[in-house]
Scaffold this active site. Structure first.
Site, short mmCIF file in Angstrom:
data_model
loop_
_atom_site.label_atom_id
_atom_site.label_comp_id
_atom_site.label_asym_id
_atom_site.label_seq_id
_atom_site.Cartn_x
_atom_site.Cartn_y
_atom_site.Cartn_z
N CYS A 131 6.17 1.98 -5.79
CA CYS A 131 6.81 1.30 -4.66
C CYS A 131 7.29 -0.11 -4.99
CB CYS A 131 5.85 1.25 -3.48
SG CYS A 131 5.18 2.87 -3.06
N HIS A 177 5.24 -6.12 2.47
CA HIS A 177 5.27 -4.75 1.97
C HIS A 177 4.93 -3.80 3.12
CE1 HIS A 177 5.06 -1.42 -0.78
NE2 HIS A 177 3.81 -1.16 -0.44
N GLU A 209 -2.92 -6.80 2.65
CA GLU A 209 -1.81 -7.75 2.49
C GLU A 209 -2.02 -8.97 3.38
OE1 GLU A 209 3.07 -7.93 2.21
OE2 GLU A 209 2.11 -6.16 3.11
N LYS A 265 9.93 -1.95 7.13
CA LYS A 265 9.52 -0.54 7.19
C LYS A 265 9.20 -0.07 8.60
CE LYS A 265 7.69 -0.53 2.46
NZ LYS A 265 7.82 -1.99 2.19
N HIS A 271 9.29 4.04 4.71
CA HIS A 271 9.01 3.59 3.35
C HIS A 271 9.94 4.31 2.36
CE1 HIS A 271 7.20 1.98 -0.08
NE2 HIS A 271 5.97 2.47 0.00
N PHE A 307 1.60 2.06 -6.19
CA PHE A 307 0.56 2.81 -6.89
C PHE A 307 0.54 2.39 -8.36
CE2 PHE A 307 0.44 6.89 -4.07
CZ PHE A 307 -0.10 6.14 -3.03
#
Length: 406
Positions: free
Chosen positions: A158, A297, A308, A329, A334, A393
């Site tokens: 991502c 994010h 976050e 998002k 996403h 990831f």
């Protein structure tokens, strides 16, 4: 050396082209709907951020369509829009024009469809491998526009788009290019891909009946992210060269930081996120107090949004409560490897217009998410510097800083 953004192109669930995208974002329009590209009745998550009415035949020949995956087609359209926006790059030698693209999944639509054909003992299309490979978008962009400089692809889940933009910054700073087409593209609203994320319990499964409210970063009761597709492209140039050719300048790309937390393959880690934001601020030659806005994010997962928030509070201290934050998002879902490229465009437009788009669906915040996330309504605020976060990831944490052009 100052690097500026002189053109932008975007294909997103809430609009194609920067103007359409930004108008929808400021007005809090949701692009999340029931999946139309395949029969999702057997999926636990049956909603996504799809590009409505996308037809590659309107800008690509039959040959191009046959030889390209959907993620490449999205990238090609976003690139054409960005090059049109910047007025073309004909003043540069082709070998000084670079491409730096990010994609987490690459041509996964081709992979899924050809795997199904193989299981049915049917022949495979001859361009199966070139369509599937992650660098096909960058390669086709170069081929279509005769860009003969460095041609790079970054695949860090991502954070792919963010690292691709950061790699573009490095190409310019080191003198390896005079202009860079940088960004990300992804097209994995697909049965196998979504089933894989479902197996990780990463996707929302409780909002199939109410798609527009499915993506709710920082909100109480959120249960996972919404899969989406899209592409975002930035044109990066040295400021003096952009001035020389009379290009408009949206913002400066001031800093880039990345850090692997080396903690867990899929779980977020606060220390790694703090390290990426710190590295970007240091790279920009700035102090934390300079940051006015954060494009988070914020995928809408229960753990991710809390971590976050904790990272922002840890780095910025009490001042964290004064920083405007928003989550793109919440409206588009996403887009995996394209998410930070799209988030960067939102950050740049916030700096350029003095308007911060809202985080929609934030009626009641999670008690552990207690910062200013610009809930539900756009905010007018004069900004100097914005930070865009992308955490993926593999422990990949990336932050990019943009500043206004005085």
């Amino acid at each position: 050396m100052r690097i500026v953004i002189t053109g932008m192109g975007i294909v997103s669930p809430i609009g194609t082209g920067t103007d359409q995208f930004w108008a929808a974002a400021v007005n809090g329009v949701s692009g999340i709907r029931k999946i139309e590209s395949f029969d999702a009745s057997g999926q636990r998550s049956q909603i996504a951020g799809e590009i409505a009415g996308f037809n590659p035949a309107t800008f690509l020949s039959t040959k191009y369509i046959e030889q390209t995956d959907r993620f490449t087609q999205l990238a090609l359209l976003a690139t054409s829009l960005a090059l049109e926006d910047t007025g073309g790059l004909d003043t540069y030698a082709p070998r000084r024009l670079a491409v730096s693209m990010g994609s987490g999944m690459g041509g996964f639509a081709t992979f899924e469809s050809t795997a199904a054909r193989k299981l049915q003992n049917r022949s495979l299309p001859p361009f199966t491998v070139p369509r599937t490979m992650a660098n096909s978008a960058a390669a086709w962009i170069a081929s279509r526009h005769r860009l003969q400089g460095a041609n790079l692809t970054c695949s860090t889940a991502c954070s792919s788009g963010a690292n691709a933009i950061g790699m573009g910054l490095d190409l310019l700073r080191t003198g390896r290019a005079d202009a860079v087409i940088a960004g990300g593209a992804e097209a994995c609203v697909l049965p196998l891909t979504m089933a894989g994320f479902e197996a990780l319990h990463a996707l929302t499964t409780n909002s199939n009946a109410d798609p527009a409210r499915a993506s709710r970063p920082f909100a109480k009761g959120r249960d996972g992210f919404v899969m989406a597709e899209g592409a975002g492209i930035l044109i990066l140039e040295k400021e003096e060269e952009a001035q020389r050719r009379g290009a408009k300048m949206y913002a400066r790309l001031a800093g880039y930081g990345c850090a692997c937390d080396a903690a867990h393959i899929v779980a977020p880690d606060m220390d790694g996120q703090v390290a990426a934001m710190q590295a970007a601020i240091q790279d920009a030659g700035m102090e934390p107090d300079s940051i006015d806005y954060i494009n988070a994010h914020a995928t809408s997962t229960p753990v991710g949004d809390i971590v976050e928030t904790q990272a922002i509070k840890h780095l910025f201290g009490e001042r964290a409560r004064e920083i405007a934050i928003s989550a793109t998002k919440s409206m588009i879902g996403h887009t995996i490897g394209a998410s930070a490229a799209i988030g960067s465009i939102a950050t740049i437009m916030s700096l350029h217009t003095g308007t911060i788009h809202p985080t929609i669906n934030l009626d009641a915040a999670d008690p552990e998410c207690d910062l200013d996330y610009t809930p539900n309504h756009a905010l007018q605020k004069k900004l100097r510097a914005g930070l865009c976060n992308a955490f993926g990831f593999g422990g990949n944490n990336t932050s990019i800083i943009f500043t206004t052009v005085e």
